[in-house]
Structures are given as C-alpha cells and as structure tokens.
Write an enzyme that holds these catalytic residues in place. Structure first.
Site, mmCIF file in Angstrom:
data_model
loop_
_atom_site.group_PDB
_atom_site.id
_atom_site.type_symbol
_atom_site.label_atom_id
_atom_site.label_comp_id
_atom_site.label_asym_id
_atom_site.label_seq_id
_atom_site.Cartn_x
_atom_site.Cartn_y
_atom_site.Cartn_z
ATOM 1 N N ASN A 144 0.880 -1.165 0.000
ATOM 2 C CA ASN A 144 0.000 0.000 0.000
ATOM 3 C C ASN A 144 0.920 1.218 0.000
ATOM 4 O OD1 ASN A 144 -1.777 2.039 0.511
ATOM 5 N ND2 ASN A 144 -2.729 1.082 2.296
ATOM 6 N N ARG A 170 -2.478 -2.066 -3.506
ATOM 7 C CA ARG A 170 -3.713 -1.310 -3.308
ATOM 8 C C ARG A 170 -3.625 -0.079 -4.203
ATOM 9 N NH1 ARG A 170 -5.183 2.962 1.211
ATOM 10 N NH2 ARG A 170 -7.342 3.260 0.623
ATOM 11 N N HIS A 173 -13.008 2.286 -0.038
ATOM 12 C CA HIS A 173 -13.014 1.189 0.953
ATOM 13 C C HIS A 173 -13.645 -0.075 0.370
ATOM 14 C CE1 HIS A 173 -13.271 4.439 4.348
ATOM 15 N NE2 HIS A 173 -12.014 4.037 4.240
ATOM 16 N N ARG A 215 -12.621 14.972 8.278
ATOM 17 C CA ARG A 215 -13.371 15.347 7.068
ATOM 18 C C ARG A 215 -14.837 15.638 7.399
ATOM 19 N NH1 ARG A 215 -11.551 10.157 3.698
ATOM 20 N NH2 ARG A 215 -9.655 9.933 4.924
ATOM 21 N N GLU A 275 -8.201 -5.858 4.839
ATOM 22 C CA GLU A 275 -8.075 -5.439 3.446
ATOM 23 C C GLU A 275 -6.862 -6.073 2.765
ATOM 24 O OE1 GLU A 275 -8.764 -1.460 5.159
ATOM 25 O OE2 GLU A 275 -9.591 -0.975 3.195
#
Ligand code: ADP
Length: 406
Positions: A7, A91, A180, A241, A384
């Site tokens: 990643n 990823r 996601h 956020r 993940e």
C-alpha cells in the site's frame, strides 16, 4: 501462494507478506518518512518482536529494496530467496470507471491508472511509483492492482449521478465512485458466511468506520450505493473530514473568510469532522474520553457521527427494500460499543435489536444482535490486505489458465 501486499503512499509504504493458503501474514511492516535522511522501517515477522531500522530512504525504489531485504534477512526475514515472492498485490486507490475488478498490471493497465490520476491526485501517483519500483526489483513477478473503487463502480446511474449538468459527468467523469471497496466486499461476504446463506440472497449494510468512514448498501453481493462520492470527502462525519455538506456552505465560507481553493480543500479535509466540531481531537478514543468527562462539544461531535450512520441505515434499508444484516468494521466500528449502540438505537421497528452485553465485549467476528433480532448485527474485523492477497492470487491463476500454463 505467497503474496507481497503493498500500500504505497506519498511518503510511506505499508506491506504484508501473506500466505494465501493459511491466510497468515508471515510478516508485516511499514516504511515511513520516505524521502528523508531519517526514514524508518518497522518490521514484524509472524510470532516475533517488532524491529525498527532507521536510515536514509530517498525514494520508493529504495524503500522497496529495503522491504525485500528485510524479508530476506537471516535474522528477521521469512524467506530465503526472492523467488518465494510469487506475486505482488498493490492497493490502488482510484480505478475510475475503467476497473470493476482487480487487474494484472500490464502497460495498458498502467496507462489506465495514469489516466485516472486526475481523479486521485494524492494517491494514484504514489501507487504508480510503487508499481514501477517493484518492477525494478522483481521484474518477472506478476503484479496485480486491486482498486478501492472497483466494488462500487457498477452501482446504478441513479445512485452515482450528481444533479449537475450531464455534460460535466461526460467531460470530467464527475460521479460517485465510493472507496473502501475491499473492506465492504470482505465484511459483507464474511457476514453472509456467518449467517450461512449465499450473499446473493442477502441485503447487507456495511459500515467501515476508521479515520475515513463510509457505508455501503450491499444488495445480493453488489454495492448499489455508498456514502463516499467523487472523493472520499462525502458522506459520514470522519476524523478530520466534513462528510455531507450543503455545497453552498463552502462557497459562503470562501467568500467570508477569503479562502483560496486549496485552503477550502484543507478546511474540509483536515480541520472538519470530529476535530472540527469538538475542537479536541480527530481520534474517537479521545472523543469518547471527553464525552465521559461531559465535554459538550465532544458530545455534539459524537452525536453527529452516530446520527449520520443511523440516517444512512434508514436510507439504505429503503433503497434495498429490506435489510438482513448490519456490519460494523474499521478501528471505530470494531472497537466502539458506544458508536454501535447509539447508531442503532430506536431501530427496533426496522427489526434491529442489539444485545447490549454482546455489544460490550465482542471478540473477533461476533454476532452482537439479540437472538430474536430479525436483522443480524455483526462486528467483523476487516482485513483489506488479505482481500488484496486473495484477489492477486485469483487474477494470477486466471491469467495462467488463459495462457494455458496450468
Ligand atoms: P485507518 O482508517 O487509518 O485505517 P483505523 O481503522 O485504525 O484507521 O481507525 C482509527 C480510529 O479508530 C480512530 O479514530 C481511533 O480512535 C478509533 N479507535 C481505535 N480503538 C478504539 C476504541 N477502543 N474505542 C473507540 N475508538 C477506537
């Protein structure tokens, strides 16, 4: 198959070396502060202590050289030969409209990832750097791109179109993409397995609540809507956020405060959400500490966070025409019993009945609804990296079959 999962961010690379047969991460670690003289590599071989190496790592190519070296190291390594790395899974954040599944990396695929840079200017360039660097060190090993967006990309147009001139969608590909995807896909299929029914027969809402938060409506195994949009800013309240906001608010603040585009972007992405509302922290653990102390702004931030989750549960139950399961995952979803309890409060009329005791102390994959609850509620730790490793294996095998190599 033994797969190196990478990643790659702008100044960091997270990695796991996974045996897909046993589903065990034989080693995991991270290179941080790439580009600096004091870069740090932390590495944990399975069942052993973490080690830390500090040194000059000026770019992604050197960082990946370090990762391979530590995997091979006689003291801390887990392989004896580079050839034991059978495939590499990356990823990749944005696959745009091009990718609805993972893809073996070819020149064409690289070009398509490059074409999507505009949609993820902070992420796709680092992913590309990581792929190129890997190719330098492991030129003969198949590499696969696993996209955050792929699981959602086939949602129906009425879910992905924004109410702006259609021409802007055509010209700039402005639409809902969602993120996601690997996590929503993984936890929804785990929920189906735990229920003991094919996912094709189930309506599931998944809530991935970490620093970034998103929910998805997974109808018969397909994501038909999700809260994040064109970028990962839309939807739920997050650590820093804003999530959903009236677009006019942004223009209004820009006018009032004289903010540039980039300052407005920073305000919404870095100084909003939990940190913005509470003024305390973006970290849910700290927010919940402050809630316990009676801090009013932290209580408000926590309330907004949970209210939005509840609102989307209602929305997604409506669009799916029913609900069989709700799944909580991610750092907050897996660990905050308070968030789960508040988000699901007063939803008995939808058939959701949380078991307070099970909700307080779940471990691993746990059913946390009452035995008579029509809708099952699960706490499922996401993984993940494992999804990326398994997808990589599948794509590599499919490719081998199509080349008649097996
Ligand atoms: P990322 O999205 O960066 O992968 P994580 O999935 O690790 O992040 O989630 C990080 C969030 O999980 C933080 O807000 C953190 O406070 C929260 N979290 C972790 N443990 C707990 C806990 N025990 N209670 C409440 N929140 C927690």
């Amino acid at each position: 198959m033994k797969v190196l999962v990478l990643n790659c961010g702008s100044s960091s690379i997270k990695y796991q070396f996974i045996d897909t047969e046993t589903k065990i991460a034989l080693a995991k670690g991270m290179v941080e502060r790439i580009g600096m003289a004091s870069a740090v590599l932390t590495h944990t071989p399975y069942g052993k202590d973490k080690i830390k190496i500090v040194g000059e790592i000026l770019d992604h190519t050197i960082a990946i050289e370090y990762v391979i070296a530590v995997l091979l190291s006689p003291n801390h390594g887990v392989i004896k030969d580079k050839k034991e790395i059978e495939a590499v899974g990356h990823r990749v954040v944005h696959g745009g409209e091009t990718f609805f599944k993972s893809a073996l990396i070819t020149d064409q695929v690289m070009q398509a990832i490059k074409d999507n840079i505009e949609l993820a200017p902070l992420h796709n360039p680092s992913n590309i750097k990581g792929i190129r660097a890997t190719k330098e060190h492991l030129p003969d090993i198949p590499q696969v791109a696993v996209f955050d967006t792929a699981f959602h990309v086939k949602m129906p147009p009425y879910a992905y179109l924004y109410g702006i001139p259609y021409e802007l969608y055509r010209r700039y590909k402005i639409r809902r993409y969602g993120f996601h995807g690997t996590s929503h896909s993984y936890v929804s299929s785990r929920a189906a397995a735990l229920i003991g029914k094919p996912i094709e027969e189930l309506k599931i809402i998944t809530a991935h609540l970490g620093n970034g938060c998103s929910m998805a409506a997974v109808d018969c195994g397909k994501s038909i809507d999700t809260t994040m949009g064109f970028t990962p800013l839309e939807g739920l309240l997050m650590g820093t956020r804003s999530g959903d906001i009236d677009p006019s608010v942004i223009l209004y603040i820009m006018g009032k405060e004289g903010l540039s585009l980039s300052e407005a972007n920073t305000l919404l992405n870095k100084h909003s959400g939990l940190i913005g509302l509470s003024g305390e922290s973006s970290d849910m653990r700290e927010i919940e500490e402050a809630v316990k102390e009676g801090n009013k702004k932290a209580i408000s931030a926590h309330d907004v966070f949970c209210y939005r989750i509840k609102k989307y549960i209602g929305a997604y139950t409506a669009v799916m025409g029913g609900l069989d399961a709700v799944v909580f995952t991610g750092g907050i979803g897996e660990n905050s019993s308070l968030v789960r309890k508040k988000s699901l409060s007063n939803l008995e009329y939808l058939g959701i009945e949380l078991d307070d005791q099970l909700n307080e102390n779940p471990s691993g994959e746990t059913l946390i609804s009452k035995s008579n609850s029509k809708v099952k509620v699960f706490r499922i730790p996401t993984n993940e990296e494992l999804v990326i490793a398994l997808d990589t294996e599948q794509i590599v095998k499919e490719e081998a079959v199509s080349k008649n190599l097996l």
